[in-house]
Design a protein around this motif. Structure first.
Motif, PDB file in Angstrom:
ATOM      1  N   ASP A  25       0.818  -1.222   0.000  1.00  0.00           N
ATOM      2  CA  ASP A  25       0.000   0.000   0.000  1.00  0.00           C
ATOM      3  C   ASP A  25       0.850   1.270   0.000  1.00  0.00           C
ATOM      4  N   GLU A  27       2.934   2.247   2.257  1.00  0.00           N
ATOM      5  CA  GLU A  27       3.266   2.729   3.597  1.00  0.00           C
ATOM      6  C   GLU A  27       3.735   1.627   4.537  1.00  0.00           C
ATOM      7  N   GLN A  51      -7.018  -4.064  -3.467  1.00  0.00           N
ATOM      8  CA  GLN A  51      -7.215  -3.159  -2.334  1.00  0.00           C
ATOM      9  C   GLN A  51      -5.918  -2.426  -1.988  1.00  0.00           C
ATOM     10  N   ASP A  54      -5.012   0.156  -4.830  1.00  0.00           N
ATOM     11  CA  ASP A  54      -5.765   1.419  -4.752  1.00  0.00           C
ATOM     12  C   ASP A  54      -5.173   2.347  -3.689  1.00  0.00           C
ATOM     13  N   LYS A  55      -4.793   1.771  -2.545  1.00  0.00           N
ATOM     14  CA  LYS A  55      -4.165   2.569  -1.486  1.00  0.00           C
ATOM     15  C   LYS A  55      -2.802   3.088  -1.939  1.00  0.00           C
ATOM     16  N   LYS A  57      -1.811   3.820  -5.021  1.00  0.00           N
ATOM     17  CA  LYS A  57      -1.986   4.941  -5.946  1.00  0.00           C
ATOM     18  C   LYS A  57      -2.403   6.214  -5.202  1.00  0.00           C
ATOM     19  N   ASN A  58      -3.211   6.039  -4.192  1.00  0.00           N
ATOM     20  CA  ASN A  58      -3.637   7.186  -3.402  1.00  0.00           C
ATOM     21  C   ASN A  58      -2.472   7.785  -2.616  1.00  0.00           C
ATOM     22  N   TYR A  59      -1.618   6.924  -2.087  1.00  0.00           N
ATOM     23  CA  TYR A  59      -0.472   7.388  -1.293  1.00  0.00           C
ATOM     24  C   TYR A  59       0.474   8.240  -2.145  1.00  0.00           C
ATOM     25  N   TYR A  60       0.633   7.841  -3.402  1.00  0.00           N
ATOM     26  CA  TYR A  60       1.529   8.579  -4.303  1.00  0.00           C
ATOM     27  C   TYR A  60       0.746   9.442  -5.294  1.00  0.00           C
ATOM     28  N   SER A  61      -0.427   9.878  -4.925  1.00  0.00           N
ATOM     29  CA  SER A  61      -1.329  10.562  -5.866  1.00  0.00           C
ATOM     30  C   SER A  61      -0.735  11.838  -6.457  1.00  0.00           C
ATOM     31  N   ASN A  62       0.154  12.478  -5.753  1.00  0.00           N
ATOM     32  CA  ASN A  62       0.738  13.729  -6.246  1.00  0.00           C
ATOM     33  C   ASN A  62       2.099  13.538  -6.904  1.00  0.00           C
ATOM     34  N   ASN A  70      -0.866  -3.087 -11.665  1.00  0.00           N
ATOM     35  CA  ASN A  70      -1.693  -3.936 -10.797  1.00  0.00           C
ATOM     36  C   ASN A  70      -1.626  -5.390 -11.273  1.00  0.00           C
TER      37      ASN A  70
END
Length: 215
Positions: A25, A27, A51, A54-55, A57-62, A70
């Motif tokens: 994820d 992290e 799952q 998705d986390k 991609k969100n963690y590195y969204s910027n 995937n």
């Protein structure tokens, strides 16, 4: 510790691009995330479980310098599902358990997971060679793998099919003896120098030994 080695590599700009297989994820128990963000490293992060992906991609969204895949990295299409702890039981275990998803159900059992707490998830699979072709990689400085026992097969396949000579870091403690022997032979044949550090095997091309620095 391995963090000291990695800090020097990134600080001295020896790592400008990397592949991380088993990125989870982004992290949990991830020793690369700080360096990837801090030094804006061109990265290809691979995670098969939706799952977690998705986390991730969100963690590195910027971070527009990162690509995401995937998929599971598989040799000869032998991986099509992975075993994990069911979401409704995950709270019963330590924070380490969500990161032990594996192609082998025995891997979870030996970590103390009850069999009826385990489910499987069908995953897409891609070989390491096709992954490199898909993203049109022209060079590679670091191949970092945490595949819960499948690490050895991935590295063997990589060394057989690619001309890249990156630094390779993989978790080795869950690799079977037979695969580990084959891995060591393949590393030696490809002129790698290697040593264990924590739970990892750190492998350097013999022409790159000057970059081994713990100071």
């Amino acid at each position: 510790k391995i963090n000291r080695l990695l800090e020097n590599l990134f600080k001295e700009k020896k790592i400008n691009n990397l592949i991380q297989i088993g990125a989870n994820d982004g992290e949990r128990f991830d020793i690369l995330n700080t360096y990837i963000k801090k030094y804006k490293i061109k990265s290809l992060l691979v995670e098969p479980i939706k799952q977690n992906f998705d986390k991730l991609k969100n963690y590195y969204s910027n971070c527009n310098f990162i690509d995401f895949e995937n998929s599971a990295i598989s040799v000869n299409n032998e991986i099509y599902k992975l075993y994990k702890v069911k979401s409704k039981y995950i709270y019963k275990y330590s924070d380490h358990i969500p990161g032990i998803t594996s192609f082998d159900i025995k891997h979870l059992l030996k970590h103390g997971v009850y069999k009826h707490h385990i489910s499987s998830e069908n995953v897409k699979a891609i070989s390491i060679e096709k992954l490199i072709m898909k993203y049109k990689l022209k060079n590679l400085d670091l191949l970092f793998i945490d595949a819960e026992g499948y690490d050895g097969k991935i590295v063997i396949d990589f060394l057989e099919l690619n001309t890249f000579k990156p630094i390779i870091i993989l978790e080795y403690i869950h690799i079977t003896n037979e695969i580990f022997k084959s891995l060591i032979a393949k590393l030696e044949k490809n002129n790698y120098i290697f040593f264990s550090l924590n739970e990892n095997l750190v492998c350097y091309p013999d022409n790159d030994l000057r970059n081994i620095n713990f100071n």
